[in-house]
Design a protein around this motif. Structure first.
Motif: not given
Lengths: 156, 160
Positions: A76, A79-80, A125, A128, A132
């Motif tokens: 995560l 990817l952020r 998105q 994510r 998350d």
């Protein structure tokens, strides 16, 4: 050395586990419906994006010679925080059967056209959101979660 | 003068330095970094004819986002006017078209406006920045032509 295929298997397991959450499953299903993308294909692409995130986190950990305590969380973070060039840059030459899909995703991530930029943003998105575990999903019809006017940066 | 006649407000983002170093992330943060300009109305002049192009703030309701723009008014009499309106979204590293393209092909008066719309967006946990971009051109009676563009104010919307 972790292979990309292992990351894909890990991604499939994470997605299978996370989609036991009915709220998240409904969100992903309604998202692909809203965006008019076939759900199974969309989910498969999201899994590949998650696998790319996982490979990045394993790659970073191997470079630092440290184990990955929470693969989903580090994926995560990747990817952020990582830009698309970095995300794809560390991938190995041998991507097995996913080579074409990864190539397609890399092309999307460049934002060559407006359509591809938006598709990439939807995929990453969604990846994510799946990764998350702390996220509270926004509900349709609920008040907006944040003020809708941007904080304009100061001049100068 | 109306508040909508705010011409050429230049805003410099706090992140401009970061952007210039080429370290922009893949994340669509709400406030786009860098320097950008708001032209809610923008004047275009050729010979003695001048016209004002506009780009309105974005409207958002449910899963629909709409932006409008076009030609407001002219001083003089242009013989042909066009404008193209596009609702854009900020996805690092820049603005890309999100809505369909609206078009006007007549001159003011009256005001000529067209919409650009995103009809299916999905509510998100994070905001995305949207704004209207209008491009317009006109021809005046002696054959002179000019064009300009206008950017509406940015609105952060948790919908993609």
């Amino acid at each position: 050395m972790v292979t990309f295929t292992q990351c894909e298997q890990e991604a499939a397991e994470i997605v299978r586990e996370r989609l036991r959450d009915g709220e998240l499953r409904n969100w992903i299903e309604s998202a692909s419906s809203t965006w008019d993308i076939e759900h199974a294909v969309f989910l498969q692409r999201v899994k590949t994006v998650i696998a790319i995130g996982l490979f990045n986190s394993h790659h970073t950990a191997e470079a630092a010679e440290e184990p990955v305590p929470h693969p989903a969380q580090t994926a995560l973070d990747a990817l952020r925080e990582a830009d698309a060039v970095g995300l794809f840059g560390v991938l190995p030459a041998d991507l097995g059967q996913s080579a074409d899909v990864v190539k397609w995703l890399q092309l999307l991530s460049t934002g060559l056209t407006a359509r591809s930029a938006i598709m990439w943003e939807r995929l990453i998105q969604s990846a994510r959101i799946i990764l998350d575990v702390q996220l509270v999903l926004p509900q349709e019809g609920q008040p907006l979660p944040t003020a809708d006017d941007p904080p304009l940066p100061s001049a100068g | 003068m109306s508040k909508f006649f705010r011409v050429g407000l230049t805003v410099t983002g706090a992140m401009a330095g970061v952007l210039s170093l080429g370290t922009a992330t893949a994340v669509a943060d709400p406030a786009p970094p860098g320097t950008y300009t708001v032209h809610e109305h923008r004047k275009a002049t050729v010979n003695a004819t001048e016209c004002y192009l506009f780009a309105n703030p974005v409207n958002y309701s449910g899963s629909t986002i709409v932006g409008t723009g076009g030609w407001t008014s002219c001083v003089g009499s242009p013989v042909a006017c066009t404008s193209h309106v596009t609702l854009t979204i900020y996805l690092t590293p820049g603005w890309v078209a999100a809505g369909n393209q609206g078009e006007t092909t007549a001159c003011p008066p009256p005001l000529r406006s067209a919409p650009s719309t995103v009809t299916n967006c999905k509510i998100q946990p994070t905001n995305y920045s949207y704004r209207v971009h209008t491009i317009g051109s006109f021809v005046e009676s002696s054959g002179g032509a000019t064009s300009t563009d206008a950017n509406g104010t940015t609105k952060n919307i948790p919908c993609l």
